[in-house]
Design an enzyme around this catalytic site. Structure first.
Site, short mmCIF file in Angstrom:
data_model
loop_
_atom_site.label_atom_id
_atom_site.label_comp_id
_atom_site.label_asym_id
_atom_site.label_seq_id
_atom_site.Cartn_x
_atom_site.Cartn_y
_atom_site.Cartn_z
N GLY A 226 -1.97 -1.02 -6.01
CA GLY A 226 -2.95 -2.07 -5.71
C GLY A 226 -4.20 -1.50 -5.08
N HIS A 227 -4.06 -0.41 -4.37
CA HIS A 227 -5.21 0.27 -3.76
C HIS A 227 -5.17 1.72 -4.22
CE1 HIS A 227 -8.20 1.75 -1.06
NE2 HIS A 227 -8.18 0.71 -0.24
N HIS B 106 0.80 -1.23 0.00
CA HIS B 106 0.00 0.00 0.00
C HIS B 106 0.83 1.28 0.00
CE1 HIS B 106 -3.04 -2.92 1.11
NE2 HIS B 106 -3.98 -2.01 1.06
N GLU C 17 -18.86 -1.16 4.12
CA GLU C 17 -17.83 -0.51 4.93
C GLU C 17 -18.03 1.01 4.95
OE1 GLU C 17 -13.85 -1.55 3.71
OE2 GLU C 17 -12.98 0.14 4.82
N CYS D 155 -9.14 1.91 9.17
CA CYS D 155 -9.27 2.90 8.11
C CYS D 155 -10.49 3.80 8.30
CB CYS D 155 -9.36 2.22 6.76
SG CYS D 155 -10.54 0.86 6.69
N CYS D 156 -11.59 3.22 8.84
CA CYS D 156 -12.84 3.98 8.86
C CYS D 156 -12.87 5.13 9.88
CB CYS D 156 -14.02 3.04 9.10
SG CYS D 156 -14.17 1.72 7.89
N CYS E 135 -15.91 3.31 4.97
CA CYS E 135 -15.02 3.96 4.00
C CYS E 135 -15.60 3.92 2.58
CB CYS E 135 -13.66 3.28 3.97
SG CYS E 135 -12.60 3.72 5.34
N HIS F 31 -13.20 -4.65 -4.87
CA HIS F 31 -13.13 -3.99 -3.56
C HIS F 31 -13.77 -2.60 -3.65
CE1 HIS F 31 -11.00 -1.92 -0.21
NE2 HIS F 31 -11.00 -3.13 0.35
N GLU G 179 -14.51 -7.50 0.65
CA GLU G 179 -14.94 -6.15 1.05
C GLU G 179 -15.49 -5.41 -0.17
OE1 GLU G 179 -12.11 -4.95 4.66
OE2 GLU G 179 -11.16 -4.59 2.75
ZN LIG Z 1 -12.60 1.63 6.25
#
Ligand SMILES: [Zn+2]
Length: 668
Positions: free
Chosen positions: A206-207, A157, A383, A451-452, A385, A316, A368
């Protein structure tokens, strides 16, 4: 003359770089409106002000304590050589620190006396120390395997974290004028631009996230290299014919890095953290097979085909929505009809077929991510996010088109799937936002993958950015009480909004131009308001605008003018689309932008999972000042005549564990 030019050059150099073009100076079309600066918008709203007050009073510093407790800040100290030991926690935890820094920057813009000032000062000092001499920044790779950097892009990441740092640095610079972090972000942006591009490293993250961040950095600095690199990442994605080979190579590389990590962590006196809560999921073998198919095809990463050839969001959900946000940002900078038309289709089909009624996204916990069309199980991954990322995507589409459906969707996501992500007291968070619960689902203090929590903090802290538009016309997208000082081609104008939403349907917008001026005031007429009435106070004419449009009032405005809007907030039943298997024959209760749910504590003796609602019985909203910070409940009837009491979805699970349902059986 010469002196003046030299002084200008000096000013540019002092300002921290050769590219000192201000926002809007790149000579491109930024869509149908501009976003006013955060400091020119104030929020005093009865609905949002308490949430933002809790954010400043409790959330920010409790999150800072969590980041400290879980070694996330110490990872930077280790990378900077100020602390011995290893990196602890997930490889992407740097991004949580950056999102927190972004949130704190927005809060400090309005409240410079916030206790967040000291940690922000510490991060402003520390983060550049953790950078490598060429600008590279990632504590996990710097500590464990600097020679592996920019290699295992699919799985790790680095670019995702880079993007969040760049966003935080831009936010800090925009809101405070302190350019130290921005200078570090430019070094990082230069490092990324030097590494990636045609004929260089042709990998993509990748993200996704760095794309939208590089465009933001371009807007702040004017340096076209950042825009070019973002465009490269967006264009290159889905075009790698050797994707599978690369993925396998990444798996091998990532395994070596985690081996190095294990060795170093074994020597570290700091115990790996055991206190974080895992999201905790059990998968069926069939889910595992689907995940393997998604990952090996590239769908999980939105790498199975170029974006311009996609028609619906896949894989995702957070990745997909950040990607679309970045691509829409690119369209705002460089017109690309192919990309724009793909984004329009992706948005339409994803919202109508792959999004929960709450605005949440993501049906399959194992990835996810998105399932098939209408595959929307109520245990929902959804999620926090992903809803936030979709909010950003809708905002960019709104800027591109000026179409109200995008603002409607922002409101739906914000008021339901996003606000449910944080407790009313601002201390606990949902990672997943299911539409059904059996007494066990509760918000947590923090997560192993956290992350959220800081993501919702940065959105709530920057809500000002999403309410209005300026430039040629004055736009009101969301009716949140407060003021906005807008800069229009026709001059400056202050709008003062007094909104009863979401509990009362009347909104007043006072218009105060510096001097009388002719311009268009565009007011959103929400899609949920079946019958809306709008009038300029003192005029005989009353408008009955279509739901889901902007009403354009083109006239000479003078100080003291006022527009009154009346929206229809009557509670209503929404039948589930017949294609959604799990919800066939069920209805959801809605009122205005809010989705409601049944919690068992409001309905003693009633099984909320089984009860049948009488669709013929009238629904009634009732404001209860004493309940959950003040809200309107909706009363309905069960088939047997018993009363059902529904609360807004965002407010559920604030009174201890409960059984909860959004989709309720309809009595036939
Ligand atoms: Zn999150």
């Amino acid at each position: 003359m010469m002196k003046a030019r030299m002084a200008a050059v000096l000013l540019v150099l002092l300002a921290g770089g050769a590219w000192a073009a201000p926002e809007g100076a790149a000579g491109t079309d930024r869509g149908v409106f501009e976003v006013p600066e955060l400091k020119r918008v104030e929020i005093t709203d009865q609905f949002f002000a308490p949430r933002r007050e809790a954010l400043g009073r409790v959330t920010l510093m409790s999150q800072w304590a969590q980041l400290g407790k879980h070694h996330d800040v110490d990872n930077f100290r280790v990378a900077a050589g100020e602390l011995t030991g290893a990196h602890q926690g997930m490889m992407f935890n740097d991004s949580d620190v950056y999102k927190w820094l972004e949130a704190a920057s927005y809060v400090l813009a309005k409240h410079p006396d916030s206790p967040a000032a000291a940690p922000v000062a510490e991060l402003t000092r520390l983060i550049p120390e953790a950078q490598m001499p060429d600008g590279y920044l990632d504590t996990y790779y710097r500590i464990f395997a600097p020679d592996h950097r920019w290699r295992e892009l699919d799985l790790n990441h680095e670019l995702y974290c880079s993007g969040h740092f760049i966003e935080a640095a831009c936010a800090r610079s925009e809101t405070s004028g302190d350019r130290r972090l921005l200078a570090a972000a430019e070094r990082l942006g230069d490092c990324i631009a030097a590494e990636f591009g045609p004929g260089k490293n042709e990998g993509v993250p990748g993200h996704e996230e760095v794309e939208l961040a590089l465009i933001r950095l371009y807007r702040v600095t004017g340096n076209p290299a950042y825009l070019d690199t973002a465009a490269f990442f967006i264009d290159r994605r889905g075009r790698d014919p050797h994707y599978k080979r690369e993925l396998l190579r990444d798996v091998g590389g990532a395994a070596k890095v985690s081996q190095a990590a294990r060795k170093l962590r074994a020597l570290d006196p700091v115990k790996p953290d055991q206190e974080r809560v895992d999201v905790g999921m059990i998968f069926k073998p069939s889910a595992l097979l689907r995940a393997i198919a998604d990952i090996s095809s590239g769908r999980y990463f939105q790498m199975d085909r170029p974006l311009a050839e996609q028609t619906v969001a896949v894989g995702h959900s957070v990745r997909a929505m950040y990607f679309c946000t970045g691509a829409a940002d690119l369209c705002l900078e460089r017109d690309d009809p192919g990309l724009r038309s793909a984004l329009t289709s992706i948005w339409d089909r994803t919202i109508t077929r792959r999004t929960y009624v709450t605005g949440g996204m993501g049906s399959l916990p194992i990835i996810e991510g998105f399932g098939r069309d209408y595959e929307l199980p109520n245990r929902a991954y959804s999620e926090t996010c992903a809803a936030i990322a979709s909010f950003f995507f809708s905002h960019r589409m709104l800027r591109l088109t000026g179409e109200a459906k995008y603002a409607d969707q922002m409101e739906r996501a914000l008021d339901n799937a996003i606000l449910s992500g944080i407790s009313l007291d601002g201390t606990k968070y949902f990672y997943q936002n299911p539409l059904t619960a059996a007494g066990k689902t509760q918000r947590q203090d923090w997560y192993k993958v956290a992350c959220c929590p800081p993501n919702i903090a940065r959105l709530l802290a920057s809500l000002e950015r999403y309410l209005y538009g300026e430039g040629k016309d004055a736009w009101v997208h969301q009716y949140v009480s407060g003021t906005a000082d807008l800069e229009l081609a026709a001059g400056k104008v202050r709008l003062t909004v007094a909104s009863g939403l979401p509990w009362a349907g009347t909104v007043k917008v006072r218009v105060a131009p510096e001097r009388p001026a002719r311009f268009v005031l565009r007011l959103r007429v929400p899609g949920w308001s079946g019958a809306s009435r709008v009038r300029v106070v003192g005029d005989a004419q009353e408008y009955r605008p279509q739901p889901g449009t902007y009403l354009a009032l083109d006239r000479e405005w003078k100080p003291g003018d006022e527009v009154e809007l009346v929206f229809d907030l009557a509670p209503r039943l929404l039948p589930s689309p017949p294609e959604v298997k799990e919800d066939r024959g069920k209805v959801a209760i809605l009122a205005g932008p809010l989705v409601y749910c049944l919690e068992d504590r409001d309905n003693p003796g009633i099984n909320v999972h089984r009860v049948e609602l009488d669709p013929q019985a009238p629904l009634a909203a009732e404001y209860r000042g004493d309940l959950l910070g003040g809200l309107a409940v909706v009363k309905a009837r069960a088939r047997d005549g018993r009363e059902l009491v529904a609360v807004p979805y965002y407010a559920w699970d604030n009174r201890g564990p409960s059984h909860m349902e959004v989709w309720i059986k309809e009595a036939k």
